[in-house]
Design a protein around this motif. Structure first.
Motif, mmCIF file in Angstrom:
data_model
loop_
_atom_site.group_PDB
_atom_site.id
_atom_site.type_symbol
_atom_site.label_atom_id
_atom_site.label_comp_id
_atom_site.label_asym_id
_atom_site.label_seq_id
_atom_site.Cartn_x
_atom_site.Cartn_y
_atom_site.Cartn_z
ATOM 1 N N MET A 334 0.837 -1.189 0.000
ATOM 2 C CA MET A 334 0.000 0.000 0.000
ATOM 3 C C MET A 334 0.881 1.251 0.000
ATOM 4 N N PRO A 335 0.618 2.191 -0.902
ATOM 5 C CA PRO A 335 1.497 3.356 -1.038
ATOM 6 C C PRO A 335 1.247 4.390 0.055
ATOM 7 N N VAL A 336 2.275 5.167 0.356
ATOM 8 C CA VAL A 336 2.092 6.300 1.265
ATOM 9 C C VAL A 336 1.286 7.360 0.533
ATOM 10 N N LEU A 337 0.632 8.242 1.292
ATOM 11 C CA LEU A 337 -0.242 9.236 0.680
ATOM 12 C C LEU A 337 0.528 10.180 -0.236
ATOM 13 N N LYS A 338 1.791 10.441 0.087
ATOM 14 C CA LYS A 338 2.596 11.351 -0.734
ATOM 15 C C LYS A 338 2.785 10.807 -2.141
ATOM 16 N N TRP A 379 2.553 14.313 4.850
ATOM 17 C CA TRP A 379 1.647 13.291 5.392
ATOM 18 C C TRP A 379 2.380 12.061 5.934
ATOM 19 N N PRO A 380 3.176 12.221 6.986
ATOM 20 C CA PRO A 380 3.853 11.055 7.580
ATOM 21 C C PRO A 380 2.879 10.026 8.143
ATOM 22 N N GLY A 381 1.680 10.493 8.526
ATOM 23 C CA GLY A 381 0.666 9.563 9.040
ATOM 24 C C GLY A 381 -0.276 9.054 7.976
ATOM 25 N N ASN A 382 -0.037 9.464 6.713
ATOM 26 C CA ASN A 382 -0.771 8.964 5.548
ATOM 27 C C ASN A 382 -2.269 9.276 5.610
#
Length: 460
Positions: A334-338, A379-382
């Motif tokens: 699953m990709p990070v939000l960034k 967005w480190p917390g995604n």
């Protein structure tokens, strides 16, 4: 009975006795062929599966090979009586609710039946509706017990309606969605990896909804939150003896989720002994509760998740290599939000709508300026951090200063424009390059002049 007649009978059974009857599995144990055939003829159009046994020996073999929700048991049979057999089976591992057929309803029989674990009586001679009502009562009790048990896991996971939607049109999400669609009809275990907050449970729920198990339970559990001393009992269930010598059965997660999908988050947190037992469950599709000498057939779709490095855990000896290879048949990162900035608009609009309705507060305007600032944030917390930001902003009634737009701008449309997507994407890449337009052009695969022209247009 042909297929049309059976369908009509099932529809009638659903309206009178509840749809749960159509999923029931029933075993009829009686030495009299006439009574067995009569019960089978009554129930066969209404239940999912029904089998019969002329004696307790055949019944025992059927229990070893199959799981039954309900056993309809005659008490008076040659050799071992029904209650004697039931008492013996409960010590071995008996996982069905029992309806006792008896011609004698005296107090001694009732007490003995309760001790043996029977949950209902049908007196001889009986009519068809008495059998159907007894089975319906049992299935209601089975389903209520299962729903109550699983409710704590559902509540712990949060709002299922929000979590069941895998939103986004970015290429990486489209690829994940396509992979889930291909995997949905198959029994293959799925391993979801990725940072915290990237939506692993969302993907798991989406897979469940796409599958033929969508009408069954989706059970999310976090292996890290179960006490180490109790994890085996919690997962596998157990059989114990109370002070009176009566056998007490407690079904675990596996049996309560049977037929549905089990989502096991933080799988790396299982202890090595539990991993060994769990490997047998996956390989043989059977579960042996603690204290039981009988394995129970299991029909479960497994989805695993972790935000850790399973390969590293294998190297360190914290995770079994054979189990790792067994669950890592199909892995989805699953990709990070960034990495999916283009999906922020759709995610933010959904969160604003759903959370404002849930909290009973006015929604905030998601302007192009706010969305631009969101696109530039790391967005480190995604996705979870995005949701928390929106909930916090709705409670306060305004966007935080670092996200608020410095000037009035129009509210973004529900359907994004290509120009807006392009602008946010280019600016987010420029931010990642610390404003270096040449590097941004290289990453985007366009000329430096194109970047200059776009920036001049937006600043003009």
């Amino acid at each position: 009975m042909n297929q049309v007649e059976r369908k009509l009978a099932q529809t009638k059974g659903q309206s009178e006795f509840g749809i749960s009857l159509t999923t029931a599995s029933v075993l009829v144990v009686d030495d009299e062929p006439g009574i067995r055939n009569f019960i089978v003829k009554i129930l066969q159009p209404l239940v999912g599966r029904i089998e019969q046994a002329a004696n307790t020996e055949v019944a025992s073999r059927l229990l070893d090979a199959n799981h039954f929700d309900i056993v309809i048991l005659d008490n008076v049979m040659p050799g071992t009586s029904g209650l004697e057999w039931l008492t013996e089976q409960r010590k071995l591992g008996f996982f069905a609710d029992t309806i006792l057929i008896t011609a004698f309803a005296d107090m001694d029989t009732a007490i003995e039946a309760m001790r043996a674990g029977a949950v209902d009586f049908v007196l001889k001679p009986f009519r068809s509706n008495q059998i159907m009502n007894a089975v319906a009562r049992c299935m209601d009790r089975v389903n209520l017990r299962r729903e109550n048990y699983l409710l704590k896991y559902e509540l712990a996971s949060g709002n299922a309606q929000v979590r069941a939607r895998l939103l986004g049109t970015s290429p990486i999400i489209e690829n994940i969605r396509a992979t889930l669609e291909r995997a949905a009809p198959l029994p293959t275990p799925i391993l979801l990896t990725g940072d915290t907050g990237t939506g692993k449970e969302v993907a798991a729920r989406a897979l469940h909804v796409m599958s033929d198990r969508s009408e069954k339970s989706f059970v999310p559990i976090n292996c890290a939150t179960i006490s180490g001393d109790m994890v085996e009992h919690e997962l596998f269930g157990q059989i114990t003896q109370d002070q009176t010598g009566r056998t007490v059965r407690k079904d675990g997660v596996f049996m309560n989720a049977n037929g549905g999908t089990l989502y096991m988050d933080e799988i790396v947190e299982l202890s090595l002994p539990v991993q060994a037992a769990f490997l047998r469950v996956i390989e043989h599709c059977r579960v042996r509760p603690v204290g039981s000498s009988r394995e129970v057939p299991l029909d479960l779709r497994f989805i695993f998740a972790t935000n850790g490095n399973l390969k590293e855990a294998v190297k360190q000896g914290r995770f079994r290599e054979d189990l790792y290879h067994r669950i890592n048949v199909l892995s989805i990162q699953m990709p990070v939000l960034k990495e999916r900035i283009g999906d922020i608009r759709e995610l933010a609009l959904m969160f604003i709508q759903q959370i404002s309705k849930s909290l009973g507060v006015p929604p905030l305007t998601l302007s192009e300026g706010v969305l631009m600032n969101m696109s530039r944030y790391d967005w480190p917390g995604n996705v979870r951090e995005l949701r928390n930001l929106i909930e916090r902003s709705l409670i306060i009634g305004e966007w935080p200063s670092e996200f608020a737009s410095g000037e009035d701008s129009e509210e973004v449309e529900a359907t994004d424009s290509l120009a807006a997507v392009e602008q946010r994407h280019i600016l987010s890449v420029l931010d990642a390059c610390d404003g270096n337009r040449a590097e941004a052009a290289r990453r985007l695969g366009v000329s430096r002049k194109t970047i200059d022209r776009k920036c001049a247009m937006w600043n003009g």
